[in-house]
Design an enzyme around this catalytic site. Structure first.
Site, PDB file in Angstrom:
ATOM      1  N   GLN A 131      16.085  -9.159  -4.939  1.00 31.15           N
ATOM      2  CA  GLN A 131      17.256  -9.694  -4.230  1.00 31.15           C
ATOM      3  C   GLN A 131      18.021  -8.523  -3.625  1.00 31.15           C
ATOM      4  OE1 GLN A 131      19.230 -11.755  -2.927  1.00 31.15           O
ATOM      5  NE2 GLN A 131      18.406 -13.790  -3.387  1.00 31.15           N
ATOM      6  N   TYR A 279      15.919 -27.680  -1.593  1.00 31.27           N
ATOM      7  CA  TYR A 279      16.545 -28.719  -0.771  1.00 31.27           C
ATOM      8  C   TYR A 279      16.017 -30.095  -1.161  1.00 31.27           C
ATOM      9  CZ  TYR A 279      18.761 -30.715   3.325  1.00 31.27           C
ATOM     10  OH  TYR A 279      19.572 -31.450   4.165  1.00 31.27           O
ATOM     11  N   CYS A 416      36.715  -5.238  -2.443  1.00 30.19           N
ATOM     12  CA  CYS A 416      37.550  -5.514  -1.284  1.00 30.19           C
ATOM     13  C   CYS A 416      36.906  -4.924  -0.042  1.00 30.19           C
ATOM     14  CB  CYS A 416      38.995  -5.074  -1.466  1.00 30.19           C
ATOM     15  SG  CYS A 416      39.313  -3.343  -1.520  1.00 30.19           S
TER      16      CYS A 416
HETATM   17  N1  NAD Z   1      25.420 -15.836   3.828  1.00 28.32           N
HETATM   18  C1  NAD Z   1      25.355 -15.225   2.716  1.00 28.32           C
HETATM   19  O1  NAD Z   1      25.912 -14.159   2.502  1.00 28.32           O
HETATM   20  C2  NAD Z   1      24.575 -15.814   1.662  1.00 28.32           C
HETATM   21  C3  NAD Z   1      24.718 -15.256   0.414  1.00 28.32           C
HETATM   22  C4  NAD Z   1      23.985 -15.830  -0.584  1.00 28.32           C
HETATM   23  C5  NAD Z   1      23.159 -16.885  -0.357  1.00 28.32           C
HETATM   24  N2  NAD Z   1      23.016 -17.394   0.876  1.00 28.32           N
HETATM   25  C6  NAD Z   1      22.128 -18.513   1.084  1.00 28.32           C
HETATM   26  O2  NAD Z   1      22.827 -19.703   0.744  1.00 28.32           O
HETATM   27  C7  NAD Z   1      21.931 -20.616   0.117  1.00 28.32           C
HETATM   28  C8  NAD Z   1      22.505 -21.083  -1.208  1.00 28.32           C
HETATM   29  O3  NAD Z   1      22.491 -20.049  -2.168  1.00 28.32           O
HETATM   30  P1  NAD Z   1      22.750 -20.396  -3.706  1.00 28.32           P
HETATM   31  O4  NAD Z   1      22.615 -19.113  -4.472  1.00 28.32           O
HETATM   32  O5  NAD Z   1      23.997 -21.172  -3.843  1.00 28.32           O
HETATM   33  O6  NAD Z   1      21.512 -21.347  -4.020  1.00 28.32           O
HETATM   34  P2  NAD Z   1      21.283 -22.391  -5.216  1.00 28.32           P
HETATM   35  O7  NAD Z   1      19.848 -22.731  -5.127  1.00 28.32           O
HETATM   36  O8  NAD Z   1      21.861 -21.848  -6.471  1.00 28.32           O
HETATM   37  O9  NAD Z   1      22.203 -23.653  -4.767  1.00 28.32           O
HETATM   38  C9  NAD Z   1      21.836 -24.609  -3.796  1.00 28.32           C
HETATM   39  C10 NAD Z   1      22.561 -25.911  -4.112  1.00 28.32           C
HETATM   40  O10 NAD Z   1      22.284 -26.838  -3.102  1.00 28.32           O
HETATM   41  C11 NAD Z   1      22.096 -28.118  -3.716  1.00 28.32           C
HETATM   42  N3  NAD Z   1      21.315 -28.954  -2.814  1.00 28.32           N
HETATM   43  C12 NAD Z   1      19.991 -28.866  -2.526  1.00 28.32           C
HETATM   44  N4  NAD Z   1      19.633 -29.780  -1.645  1.00 28.32           N
HETATM   45  C13 NAD Z   1      20.726 -30.497  -1.353  1.00 28.32           C
HETATM   46  C14 NAD Z   1      20.955 -31.591  -0.497  1.00 28.32           C
HETATM   47  N5  NAD Z   1      19.968 -32.123   0.261  1.00 28.32           N
HETATM   48  N6  NAD Z   1      22.209 -32.082  -0.429  1.00 28.32           N
HETATM   49  C15 NAD Z   1      23.202 -31.552  -1.177  1.00 28.32           C
HETATM   50  N7  NAD Z   1      23.029 -30.511  -2.007  1.00 28.32           N
HETATM   51  C16 NAD Z   1      21.802 -29.989  -2.082  1.00 28.32           C
HETATM   52  C17 NAD Z   1      21.409 -27.795  -4.999  1.00 28.32           C
HETATM   53  O11 NAD Z   1      21.558 -28.843  -5.940  1.00 28.32           O
HETATM   54  C18 NAD Z   1      22.109 -26.514  -5.429  1.00 28.32           C
HETATM   55  O12 NAD Z   1      23.224 -26.746  -6.239  1.00 28.32           O
HETATM   56  C19 NAD Z   1      20.609 -19.873  -0.023  1.00 28.32           C
HETATM   57  O13 NAD Z   1      19.734 -20.244   1.027  1.00 28.32           O
HETATM   58  C20 NAD Z   1      20.983 -18.436   0.120  1.00 28.32           C
HETATM   59  O14 NAD Z   1      19.939 -17.619   0.590  1.00 28.32           O
HETATM   60  C21 NAD Z   1      23.719 -16.889   1.889  1.00 28.32           C
END
Ligand code: NAD
Ligand code: NAD
Lengths: 561, 561
Positions: A131, A279, A416
């Site tokens: 990661q 998903y 921060c």
């Molecule tokens: N932009 C950023 O800086 C950043 C940082 C971290 C993670 N992310 C991305 O964000 C996403 C989420 O990360 P995470 O660590 O929370 O993942 P995670 O797998 O812990 O959480 C995903 C959540 O989505 C829910 N989910 C799945 N399908 C769904 C649906 N159809 N409808 C409603 N809810 C649904 C799941 O139950 C789960 O609670 C990942 O793709 C990750 O790569 C982006």
């Protein structure tokens, strides 16, 4: 999973206090931060060495963990430990100003850089998913995520709503490990949030830790609460139990008919980047999903991709209504596009939309932790930050809210977002505080790999670069080499991170303030050079803000001469 | 091509002698070696900044070249210049023991790491192909290639012919930039060679420079010469004008019928890795080929691939007859396989076949150049090598032959394959010779990226690793980070190299012996650690030779404890 990856007996916590178990603070610091990453209050599944982000680990297996600990305990001041995908592979003689640890995780030759090959290696015990901050030992729990999300929402407010999110609401999906930070970040930023989450346990977790205010399974009730709060100018967050692929289109239909139910910002943090595990397909129960992921992953992936396309169509509808809509780094546009949604990339990712102007000035997720384990040490540094950066109300506000609303996890830590010219001043001041005894023990200073000069990730951090250089990964490699040359205490180079195999390369660094004059010299160099590479990279791409920043700060960039 | 890439007026030669145009030898050395890479006696197309290997450049364009030179002239002893794909992008403060230059060339995020995307960036002026030693400023002309090829043939002789190639002959294809070294290497190793080459000018070039002995357009004549020489125990090389895809099958048919016309080793160095520009299709004239490469590249590629399949079928036939047959790193097996030759990988690549046992002991293409420009400095170091490694007849023989048969190109330089435990001793001795004044000016010591610990390349250097870790590129990244931490004078990280976009990641290093005590400390560390990472990488993969070497040399490898 290899058996040596699972150990239900182990409970790891970093030692606190001033007694060393290594030969110096420069070895003790990575030791404690490795252990801190595996603290049960910090890591998601510490018995499996998983820190966060799916399968992001701190060490390859328990045997490797033990050998890393032994090597650090034995490490001399002129030696460097090499860690290869979570396994300690060599100790070599270097010198006092060289890093004590050099780390490379999950890197694969491009033609083989895909999940299938990674998993094959992983099964053989030859790999580890690093990661970003998991395998580089500078994860600090949810705090790091809350602020990134908060900064994003605040910037959206600046751009679209004259700097205030009062009376506005944000629609999102996903309350998992990262996504769960969204409701707290939103309310901190003054906005209401409606977060669609399909798993009751994810909702309960966020309620329990104070990240989420309320929950319901009724869209009407959720909307009523949100609209009432907005009317009063209050910021509340609501978790709505449901499938985002159902709720988003329903809301888009209502919003098309009635502008008063339009959200003010739309985004999503379901784990769309992983179509097998991330998903829930429409019409499936959680039980069906959990069972089929094992028994028939291909059918899950196919169904999930179909639902993601529906989900993205709804986001596109909001976008077309003029609602600011962004991809939050989960690659959902890519998935929808591969599913036939031609214009999936019509709305932007969050970095080009909100974060890049910060990156242009080297501003990013600067963070530090107190090796003493004493929260007072962090409160003193909080005060020092305010003293040194007296005129940044936004920053002061963040520090106050963080102290009030975010509980420490493991070693006390703070994040921060500060930039070039600020980071090294803070680092030098912290080192002085260690020297004078004001702080009980040394401070480590690091950052996320998601930062200004440290990552190439064309669907996220380097999406839509002005000059088209999104995929050029020379930059994070130079960043890692320069941090090594500048005397960071540990430096890491990773592949994959938050967007998965094949999609990013990124580097991390941590430097220790042990109160010595040598540390001051290293800290001064590293915390200038590291954000400096970010300003350089953005200036090279032609961003005016970065070019102006480089000139103002006196960076020596030969291409500007 | 951007106009600033072509300048027919420029003639670059490195300054000789002891007068500095930079502030120190640590900046003067990369300056002279950059210039040396572009010396018309060294580079293939210096006006276009192309050093060797297709489009392997030393700087992105002439403007970048000028700015690199200016930055090096201005560089202080505690500063580091960053070079990104041949363009100087920043100068940052580091410290005396840090590298003076850090280089990253042609690196792309894996999902975009292909020729199409590279070429798009290249057209925009955002990229440069660094090859291996072109963009890292340590190419030393043909000498570097001759010895690698020589070592390969000698090792083949050891394995298959009781250590002697007298009376044996080698069949190959291609007498281009690299391939042209084959006839000289073969005769140096005691073997005869028949090299099939379709372009008269390539044959003439090798005759002129003394790399090739004779030429003919008649297969019968060529065979007669070879068989006569073999019978007498003489080593001669013959260039046969023809298409390898015609000649190889014809020879295979004859050899099947008559074992006395079987070659003793079969390989190939046509540029099969590039189906548009590198391989003449059967039945085409050179004129047709040259024209169609511009007008209809797709049809060239399709025809070339068909011919490669025929070519590989013939190599497979030799292999089946028991003739040692190897791929010489031009990816021809991959091409044939994609063309439907299912068992194309039945014969091995040259590294697993002959070179890996050397890599297991950290033995690889160690090289050095005399910044004085005086050949006497190299002859003195030749003598020093013999003095310090007195009992290696093979090495002494190589040095004698090299002095006799290979002309210096640009700055006088030498290569010799030595390993862990030897390299640092030679480096320290050279530094002493600079200190005492025995040598007129400092020496730079570097190596090819094709080395023991510095490359991940699953179709070449890391093909068929014992543990299956061929594609793991943590290793070259760690190598670059450790060389940076050890105080190499310049360090580079490249992608693509000799096998093309997507197929490899590799790192380079050069360290300067300026005669100072500080240099001695750096040289001692770097020239131990660098081959040390190679032994480590092979020990981790489970090679007994490497594990034994690590123990014997006292490497500290935590996984062996
Ligand atoms: N932009 C950023 O800086 C950043 C940082 C971290 C993670 N992310 C991305 O964000 C996403 C989420 O990360 P995470 O660590 O929370 O993942 P995670 O797998 O812990 O959480 C995903 C959540 O989505 C829910 N989910 C799945 N399908 C769904 C649906 N159809 N409808 C409603 N809810 C649904 C799941 O139950 C789960 O609670 C990942 O793709 C990750 O790569 C982006
Ligand atoms: N193993 C190694 O260490 C190593 C090192 C360098 C290069 N290589 C590989 O070897 C290959 C050759 O390199 P180079 O620098 O000599 O390339 P080059 O392009 O300079 O030379 C190739 C030669 O092959 C000839 N040729 C093309 N098609 C032919 C055909 N059908 N029959 C006969 N001759 C034909 C061309 O006329 C040319 O002279 C490349 O693929 C390169 O990547 C391997």
């Amino acid at each position: 999973m290899s058996s040596s990856r699972l150990d239900n007996q182990r409970v790891i916590r970093a030692p606190h206090g001033t007694e060393l178990s290594c030969k110096s603070w420069l070895a003790e610091a990575p030791l404690r931060m490795l252990m801190n990453n595996l603290d049960p209050d910090v890591a998601e599944r510490p018995q499996e060495l998983v820190v966060y982000g799916g399968i992001g680990r701190a060490a390859r297996d328990w045997d490797s963990y033990d050998r890393i600990v032994a090597a650090l305990r034995d490490l001399n001041d002129d030696e460097t430990l090499l860690v290869q995908s979570g396994k300690p592979v060599g100790v070599f003689r270097t010198h006092a100003d060289a890093p004590r640890v050099l780390i490379a995780n999950s890197n694969l030759v491009p033609r083989w850089a895909n999940w299938e090959h990674f998993q094959e290696l992983d099964r053989k015990g030859l790999a580890m998913y690093g990661q970003m901050t998991a395998g580089s030992w500078i994860y600090i729990g949810s705090q790091g995520i809350v602020q990134g999300t908060y900064e994003t929402f605040v910037e959206a407010g600046r751009q679209h709503y004259n700097g205030s999110l009062t009376g506005k609401w944000i629609l999102t999906g996903g309350l998992g490990g990262m996504g769960g930070a969204q409701p707290l970040a939103a309310t901190m930023a003054g906005a209401c949030m409606l977060a669609v989450e399909c798993r009751p346990s994810s909702i309960e977790m966020r309620l329990r830790t104070g990240y989420l205010d309320r929950h319901t399974a009724s869209l009407d009730e959720a909307l009523a609460w949100i609209q009432e709060a907005c009317a009063k100018g209050e910021a509340i967050s609501v978790g709505l139990l449901g499938n985002a692929a159902d709720v988003f289109p329903e809301l888009a239909r209502r919003a098309a008919a009635d502008p008063s139910v339009r959200p003010h910002i739309v985004t999503d943090q379901t784990s769309a980047h992983d179509p097998v595990n991330g998903y829930l397909p429409q019409g499936w129960t959680l039980e069906q999903w959990d069972a089929a992921r094992e028994s028939d992953p291909a059918s899950v992936a196919a169904a999930a991709r179909k639902s993601m396309a529906v989900h993205v169509e709804a986001m596109l509808a909001f976008h077309a209504m003029g609602v600011p809509t962004v991809d939050y780094g989960n690659n959902i546009r890519q998935m929808a596009k591969e599913e036939g949604v031609e214009n999936a990339f019509a709305f932007p990712g969050f970095v080009p939309a909100y974060i890049r102007p910060l990156f242009c000035r080297g501003i990013g997720p600067f963070r530090w932790a107190a090796l003493s384990g004493d929260p007072e040490d962090i409160y003193k540094t909080d005060a020092k930050v305010k003293e040194l950066i007296p005129d940044d109300a936004h920053l002061h506000n963040w520090l106050d809210m963080a102290r009030e609303r975010i509980h420490f996890q493991g070693l006390p830590a703070r994040i921060c977002w500060v930039g070039l010219g600020q980071r090294h001043r803070l680092g030098l001041a912290f080192n002085e505080m260690v020297k004078s005894g004001e702080l009980k023990a040394p401070i480590v200073i690091g950052r996320d790999h998601l930062d200004s000069g440290s990552v190439a990730s064309p669907n996220r951090e380097t999406e839509a670069m002005k000059d088209g250089s999104d995929a050029v990964s020379d930059w994070p490699l130079l960043n890692a080499l320069l941090n090594t040359a500048s005397g960071a205490t540990w430096v890491s180079l990773h592949h994959g991170g938050g967007v998965g195999m094949g999609f990013s390369q990124h580097s991390g660094m941590v430097v220790v303030c042990d109160g010595s004059d040598e540390a001051a010299r290293r800290v001064g160099r590293v915390l200038w050079n590291d954000p400096g590479t970010g300003v350089m990279r953005h200036a090279d791409a032609g961003y005016d803000i970065a070019i102006a920043c480089a000139k103002e700060q006196g960076l020596n960039l030969p291409f500007l001469k």
